[in-house]
Design an enzyme around this catalytic site. Sequence first.
Site, short mmCIF file in Angstrom:
data_model
loop_
_atom_site.label_atom_id
_atom_site.label_comp_id
_atom_site.label_asym_id
_atom_site.label_seq_id
_atom_site.Cartn_x
_atom_site.Cartn_y
_atom_site.Cartn_z
N GLY A 71 0.78 -1.24 0.00
CA GLY A 71 0.00 0.00 0.00
C GLY A 71 0.80 1.28 0.00
N SER A 72 2.08 1.23 -0.47
CA SER A 72 2.84 2.49 -0.48
C SER A 72 2.23 3.48 -1.46
CB SER A 72 4.32 2.23 -0.80
OG SER A 72 4.51 1.86 -2.13
N ASN A 73 1.65 3.00 -2.55
CA ASN A 73 0.98 3.92 -3.48
C ASN A 73 -0.30 4.47 -2.88
OD1 ASN A 73 2.33 4.23 -6.26
ND2 ASN A 73 2.60 2.06 -5.78
N MET A 130 -3.85 -6.87 -7.49
CA MET A 130 -3.34 -7.91 -8.38
C MET A 130 -4.44 -8.79 -8.94
SD MET A 130 -0.43 -6.90 -8.60
CE MET A 130 1.29 -6.83 -8.19
N ARG A 131 -5.40 -8.15 -9.59
CA ARG A 131 -6.54 -8.86 -10.13
C ARG A 131 -7.04 -8.17 -11.40
NH1 ARG A 131 -9.07 -12.67 -7.50
NH2 ARG A 131 -7.73 -12.84 -5.69
N ASN A 162 -4.79 2.51 -13.38
CA ASN A 162 -3.85 1.58 -12.73
C ASN A 162 -2.45 2.16 -12.81
OD1 ASN A 162 -2.87 -0.89 -11.61
ND2 ASN A 162 -2.30 -1.59 -13.66
N HIS A 168 1.64 0.73 -12.91
CA HIS A 168 2.39 -0.50 -13.14
C HIS A 168 3.88 -0.16 -13.20
CE1 HIS A 168 3.11 -4.57 -14.43
NE2 HIS A 168 3.89 -4.12 -15.41
C1 GAR Z 1 3.49 -1.24 -7.30
O1 GAR Z 1 4.81 -1.25 -7.75
C2 GAR Z 1 2.52 -1.32 -8.48
O2 GAR Z 1 2.97 -0.64 -9.60
C3 GAR Z 1 2.48 -2.81 -8.72
O3 GAR Z 1 2.40 -3.35 -7.43
C4 GAR Z 1 3.17 -2.53 -6.55
C5 GAR Z 1 2.33 -2.27 -5.31
O4 GAR Z 1 3.10 -1.62 -4.36
N1 GAR Z 1 1.38 -3.17 -9.56
C6 GAR Z 1 1.46 -4.10 -10.49
O5 GAR Z 1 2.45 -4.80 -10.67
C7 GAR Z 1 0.20 -4.26 -11.34
N2 GAR Z 1 0.42 -5.20 -12.36
P1 GAR Z 1 2.39 -0.89 -3.12
O6 GAR Z 1 1.44 -1.92 -2.49
O7 GAR Z 1 3.50 -0.55 -2.18
O8 GAR Z 1 1.66 0.31 -3.62
#
Ligand code: GAR
Length: 191
Positions: A14-16, A92-93, A109, A111
């Site tokens: 969840g850093s984003n 991730m879905r 999204n 990525h």
């Molecule tokens: C992030 O790097 C995001 O871009 C990636 O998961 C990570 C989640 O990090 N998403 C994907 O790979 C989507 N295909 P977070 O939980 O620290 O935000």
Amino acid sequence: MRKTRLAVFASGSGSNYEAIAEACRDGRLDAEVVLLVCDKPGAKVLERAKRYGTESFAFTPKDYESREAYETVLATMLDERGVDYVCLAGYMRIVGKVLLERYEQRIVNIHPSLLPSFKGAHAIQDAVEYGVKIFGATTHFVDETLDGGRIIDQGAIVYEGNDIEELTNLIHAIEHKLYVKTINKLINKKF
Ligand code: GAR
């Protein structure tokens, strides 16, 4: 004036989510996160949501008959809270047609690659193994395919080292700024 109402969907750390919530808090975004949806009860993002006072809903997809069934529940929650945009942040879905039709062009999204290269759950590792030297992150509108849909923003760095952890941290730092930039574009309808 009414602030833009965001829902964030996440599966992991969840850093984003936190980068978005922090930008709402400090005024870089004229928005509020009104719901955090998580498909992994126990994920760290739920603790972060608690700290920011964001309402959260954690569910286990297997408890539902189908993707349509749980997305119908989610769509009702989004509608009830007047959500304007759904931000996938490590969710991730694949998003199915119930949400895509109801929130057409309103689901985005992030990525950790320069799409359309290196889709999927191991983008950074895959790019390193391929010998990539220019890494980055992409925000995009969501369609029914894995990490697919029209690109909104990208950020890039040159990295020629071999420390995956360092590289991952660099890419995450790009993501956190990029998502705020993209949400500002959505708010101002400049995309
Ligand atoms: C992030 O790097 C995001 O871009 C990636 O998961 C990570 C989640 O990090 N998403 C994907 O790979 C989507 N295909 P977070 O939980 O620290 O935000």
